[in-house]
Design a protein around this motif. Sequence first.
Motif, short mmCIF file in Angstrom:
data_model
loop_
_atom_site.label_atom_id
_atom_site.label_comp_id
_atom_site.label_asym_id
_atom_site.label_seq_id
_atom_site.Cartn_x
_atom_site.Cartn_y
_atom_site.Cartn_z
N ALA A 164 0.83 -1.21 0.00
CA ALA A 164 0.00 0.00 0.00
C ALA A 164 0.87 1.25 0.00
CB ALA A 164 -0.92 -0.01 1.21
N ALA A 165 1.94 1.24 0.78
CA ALA A 165 2.85 2.38 0.80
C ALA A 165 3.48 2.58 -0.57
CB ALA A 165 3.93 2.18 1.86
N LEU A 166 3.88 1.49 -1.19
CA LEU A 166 4.51 1.57 -2.51
C LEU A 166 3.56 2.18 -3.54
CD1 LEU A 166 6.82 -0.97 -4.13
CD2 LEU A 166 4.82 -0.29 -5.40
N PHE A 167 2.35 1.66 -3.63
CA PHE A 167 1.44 2.11 -4.67
C PHE A 167 0.81 3.47 -4.37
CE2 PHE A 167 1.91 -2.37 -5.77
CZ PHE A 167 2.29 -2.21 -7.09
N SER A 168 0.66 3.82 -3.09
CA SER A 168 0.17 5.18 -2.80
C SER A 168 1.26 6.20 -3.12
CB SER A 168 -0.28 5.30 -1.35
OG SER A 168 0.80 5.19 -0.45
N THR A 169 2.51 5.84 -2.88
CA THR A 169 3.61 6.74 -3.23
C THR A 169 3.73 6.85 -4.75
OG1 THR A 169 4.76 6.10 -1.21
CG2 THR A 169 6.07 7.20 -2.89
N PHE A 170 3.51 5.75 -5.45
CA PHE A 170 3.50 5.77 -6.92
C PHE A 170 2.44 6.74 -7.42
CE2 PHE A 170 2.01 3.67 -10.93
CZ PHE A 170 3.12 3.94 -11.70
N SER A 171 1.25 6.70 -6.81
CA SER A 171 0.18 7.63 -7.18
C SER A 171 0.56 9.07 -6.88
CB SER A 171 -1.11 7.28 -6.44
OG SER A 171 -1.61 6.06 -6.89
N LEU A 172 1.20 9.28 -5.75
CA LEU A 172 1.61 10.63 -5.38
C LEU A 172 2.63 11.18 -6.38
CD1 LEU A 172 1.65 12.45 -2.38
CD2 LEU A 172 4.00 12.10 -3.05
N ILE A 173 3.54 10.33 -6.84
CA ILE A 173 4.53 10.75 -7.84
C ILE A 173 3.83 11.16 -9.12
CG2 ILE A 173 6.38 9.89 -9.34
CD1 ILE A 173 7.35 8.24 -6.90
N ILE A 174 2.86 10.37 -9.56
CA ILE A 174 2.11 10.72 -10.77
C ILE A 174 1.41 12.06 -10.57
CG2 ILE A 174 0.17 10.07 -12.26
CD1 ILE A 174 0.89 7.13 -11.60
N ALA A 175 0.77 12.25 -9.41
CA ALA A 175 0.07 13.51 -9.13
C ALA A 175 1.02 14.69 -9.14
CB ALA A 175 -0.64 13.41 -7.79
N CYS A 176 2.22 14.51 -8.62
CA CYS A 176 3.21 15.60 -8.61
C CYS A 176 3.66 15.96 -10.02
CB CYS A 176 4.43 15.21 -7.78
SG CYS A 176 4.14 15.20 -6.01
N LEU A 177 3.71 14.97 -10.89
CA LEU A 177 4.18 15.21 -12.26
C LEU A 177 3.11 15.85 -13.14
CD1 LEU A 177 6.21 11.93 -12.86
CD2 LEU A 177 7.12 14.22 -12.46
N VAL A 178 1.86 15.43 -13.00
CA VAL A 178 0.83 15.91 -13.92
C VAL A 178 0.10 17.15 -13.44
CG1 VAL A 178 0.51 13.66 -14.99
CG2 VAL A 178 -0.93 14.31 -13.08
N LYS A 179 -0.02 17.33 -12.15
CA LYS A 179 -0.51 18.55 -11.51
C LYS A 179 -1.99 18.87 -11.68
CE LYS A 179 3.97 20.67 -11.30
NZ LYS A 179 5.02 20.75 -12.23
N THR A 180 -2.74 18.15 -12.48
CA THR A 180 -4.19 18.38 -12.54
C THR A 180 -4.91 17.06 -12.27
OG1 THR A 180 -4.48 17.94 -14.90
CG2 THR A 180 -3.94 20.22 -14.28
N ARG A 181 -6.08 17.18 -11.66
CA ARG A 181 -6.84 15.99 -11.26
C ARG A 181 -7.24 15.14 -12.47
NH1 ARG A 181 -9.53 14.57 -6.71
NH2 ARG A 181 -11.31 13.21 -6.97
#
Length: 154
Positions: free
Chosen positions: A49-66
């Motif tokens: 869960a930590a791995l994949f939530s961090t993966f999602s956070l990285i994607i969110a940081c890169l794309v910046k829009t919902r």
Amino acid sequence: NIMGKALSAGVRSLSQALIIYVLAWLLGVKLNWSPLALAGVMIVVVLGAALFSTFSLIIACLVKTRERFMGIGQLLTMPLFFASNAIYPLSLMPDWLRVVSRVNPLSYQVDALRALMIQSGVSNFGLAVDFGVLLVSTLVLVMIGARLYQRVVI
């Protein structure tokens, strides 16, 4: 704090693991109830869960829009799931997909959970490899996510 967010997701995932145990028990699956196996399941679930939530956070940081995050998240999540051993065993996969599956952290999470949860379960990669890949992958993504998150917040 990125590590706190990752661990928070891991703790929330324990309730989902409990639901899976209850459903498996109700369906008559022969589960491994040893304390060591249960502790291993909890560690694997929290790491995954930590791995994949961090993966999602990285994607969110890169794309910046919902909207972009949701689209790209789905674009990456579904292939990760289908390119793991969650649905089909490695032995049935074509060679090229087996290679993809071996670099996919989800394969190691599924492998460890099957070995630990099911009575007489066996790990294809070995539990030490499963735990090692999950731990190293999580740490690498947390470091990347911490750097990216810092840039977005500031």
